[in-house]
Each structure stands twice: as C-alpha cells, then as structure tokens.
Design a protein around this motif. Structure first.
Motif, PDB file in Angstrom:
ATOM      1  N   GLU A 120       4.510  -2.808 130.268  1.00  0.00           N
ATOM      2  CA  GLU A 120       3.130  -3.279 130.359  1.00  0.00           C
ATOM      3  C   GLU A 120       2.979  -4.141 131.610  1.00  0.00           C
ATOM      4  OE1 GLU A 120      -0.051  -6.149 127.951  1.00  0.00           O
ATOM      5  OE2 GLU A 120       1.909  -5.657 127.076  1.00  0.00           O
ATOM      6  N   LEU A 122       1.492  -6.879 133.865  1.00  0.00           N
ATOM      7  CA  LEU A 122       0.773  -8.133 133.719  1.00  0.00           C
ATOM      8  C   LEU A 122       0.301  -8.575 135.103  1.00  0.00           C
ATOM      9  CD1 LEU A 122       3.286  -9.776 131.236  1.00  0.00           C
ATOM     10  CD2 LEU A 122       1.238  -8.460 130.691  1.00  0.00           C
ATOM     11  N   LYS A 126       4.373  -9.101 137.445  1.00  0.00           N
ATOM     12  CA  LYS A 126       5.139  -9.257 136.211  1.00  0.00           C
ATOM     13  C   LYS A 126       4.944  -8.053 135.302  1.00  0.00           C
ATOM     14  CE  LYS A 126       5.154 -14.334 135.953  1.00  0.00           C
ATOM     15  NZ  LYS A 126       4.496 -14.599 137.253  1.00  0.00           N
ATOM     16  N   LYS A 128       6.084  -6.631 131.213  1.00  0.00           N
ATOM     17  CA  LYS A 128       6.753  -6.758 129.926  1.00  0.00           C
ATOM     18  C   LYS A 128       7.412  -5.415 129.650  1.00  0.00           C
ATOM     19  CE  LYS A 128       5.824  -7.476 124.996  1.00  0.00           C
ATOM     20  NZ  LYS A 128       4.752  -7.721 123.976  1.00  0.00           N
ATOM     21  N   ILE A 130      10.034  -2.922 127.484  1.00  0.00           N
ATOM     22  CA  ILE A 130      10.681  -2.645 126.205  1.00  0.00           C
ATOM     23  C   ILE A 130      11.565  -1.417 126.378  1.00  0.00           C
ATOM     24  CG2 ILE A 130      10.325  -1.997 123.781  1.00  0.00           C
ATOM     25  CD1 ILE A 130       7.664  -3.486 123.900  1.00  0.00           C
ATOM     26  N   GLU A 143      13.643  -6.396 124.521  1.00  0.00           N
ATOM     27  CA  GLU A 143      12.451  -6.704 125.314  1.00  0.00           C
ATOM     28  C   GLU A 143      12.809  -7.733 126.385  1.00  0.00           C
ATOM     29  OE1 GLU A 143       8.519  -9.302 124.390  1.00  0.00           O
ATOM     30  OE2 GLU A 143       8.795  -7.560 123.078  1.00  0.00           O
ATOM     31  N   MET A 145      11.079  -9.793 130.201  1.00  0.00           N
ATOM     32  CA  MET A 145      10.041  -9.972 131.210  1.00  0.00           C
ATOM     33  C   MET A 145      10.691  -9.911 132.577  1.00  0.00           C
ATOM     34  SD  MET A 145       7.277 -10.452 129.398  1.00  0.00           S
ATOM     35  CE  MET A 145       6.152 -11.111 130.626  1.00  0.00           C
TER      36      MET A 145
END
Length: 199
Positions: A120, A122, A126, A128, A130, A143, A145
């Motif tokens: 994802e 950001l 950045k 995220k 998984i 998970e 960052m």
C-alpha cells in the motif's frame, strides 16, 4: 482500403480504452545489489540485548511507475554475525548458538525468504508491505513499513521489521513457552533494520 484502415484504427482505440493498464504499463524490475545491502538485527533479553548483521543472497522489486507491485528476497542465514561483543570467544559462542537448532538451525535451513503479496502506497515514498516470511521452513504472514527513494539508476529501500520468533519454532528462552526462566528470559520479538540497494 479506407474501410480497412478505419476498422484497424477503431480496434486500436478500443484496445486503449478497454485495457489502459496493460497498454501504458511502465513496469520496472530492480535487482538487489547484495554487496551494497545489509540487514542489522537486534534481539533483547531481560538482562540486556545483542545486535549484529546478516546478508541477503538475492532479491528483486517490481514497480509500475511509482507503485510497488511485488518482489521477493532470499536471506543467507549462514552470514549471521554478532557485532556488539568484543570478546572473540564469547562472540563466537553466541554466533554458534544462534546458528544451532536452539535458534535458526542453519545447517538444515540455510535460507530464509520473504515474498511480497501486497503493498500500500502511503506518503513521501513510504509503503506498507505485507508478504509471506519463511524461516526454518515455516511460512507466516509478516508486515513492515519501508521507505523507497530513487537516486539515479539506483533504488534505495530502508525499513524495519518486527518478527515474533516463536511463530517459526524458535522458542529457546521464551517466557511464552517455558516457566521460571527468570533473568535468562529472551524476548519473543526481534528487530530487523533493512538497508537495501537495487539497480
């Protein structure tokens, strides 16, 4: 002849409209530069902590423009070293213990792997992330960052991953599975700090 040209043009336009993601795909594949990348690990216990490094064998990331699509990594578990202990004998003893069956069983499980399943985007580079993390032949969802920045042809990725070692049958000294350990208790979670370069 004119009718054929018009028909071909119509088919081309329809293709553009119906499949924009495919037609305009800007996929870029980046390969890890192992010699320019490293992972720092940190493990804590009741009486203190230990830290060190471990290196990757290979890895790759795939982007479509600035969206991370996927990737995978292979970690060389034989490269586990400690960096905070000055005494050579004590340091070698700890490294040997970490590689033993009490911890990561490196003789049998020389590689750990991580495969991205979703990412994802950001703000400010950045993501995220998984994926499926495999340690000692056991795969669990993990998970993390990460920050991604491009420098010319190079792609720099840094981030932090917190791993519960007990999920991968690394239970030595765990207060979650053994009683009365006292000050010999080793916390279940350990930390990985990633510093990776791709081209």
């Amino acid at each position: 002849m004119k009718r054929i040209v018009l028909l071909l043009a119509a088919v081309f336009v329809a293709t553009l409209i119906l499949t924009p993601n495919t037609v305009f795909s800007q996929e870029n594949n980046y390969q890890l530069k192992p010699e320019k990348s490293k992972i720092e690990w940190l493990g804590k216990k009741v009486t203190g902590e230990h830290s060190g490094t471990i290196f990757m064998k290979q890895g790759n990331l795939t982007f479509d423009a600035d969206q991370l699509l996927g990737g995978s990594f292979v970690v060389d578990m034989t490269t586990i070293v400690n960096t905070d202990i000055e005494d050579e004998t004590y340091r070698a003893k700890l490294e040997g213990h970490l590689k033993s069956d009490d911890f990561f069983g490196v003789d049998k499980f020389q590689e750990s792997k991580f495969k991205i399943t979703s990412a994802e985007k950001l703000a400010d580079g950045k993501f995220k992330v998984i994926g499926n993390l495999t340690i000692k032949g056991i795969t669990e969802i993990a998970e993390l960052m990460v920050n991604v920045h491009k420098h010319g042809k190079m792609l720099h990725v840094n981030g932090k991953m917190i791993i519960d070692r007990t999920k991968y049958n690394v239970r030595y000294g765990s207060g979650s599975f053994f009683d009365n350990l006292g000050d010999k208790t080793i916390y279940d979670e350990f930390q990985l700090d990633l510093d990776l370069n791709f081209e």
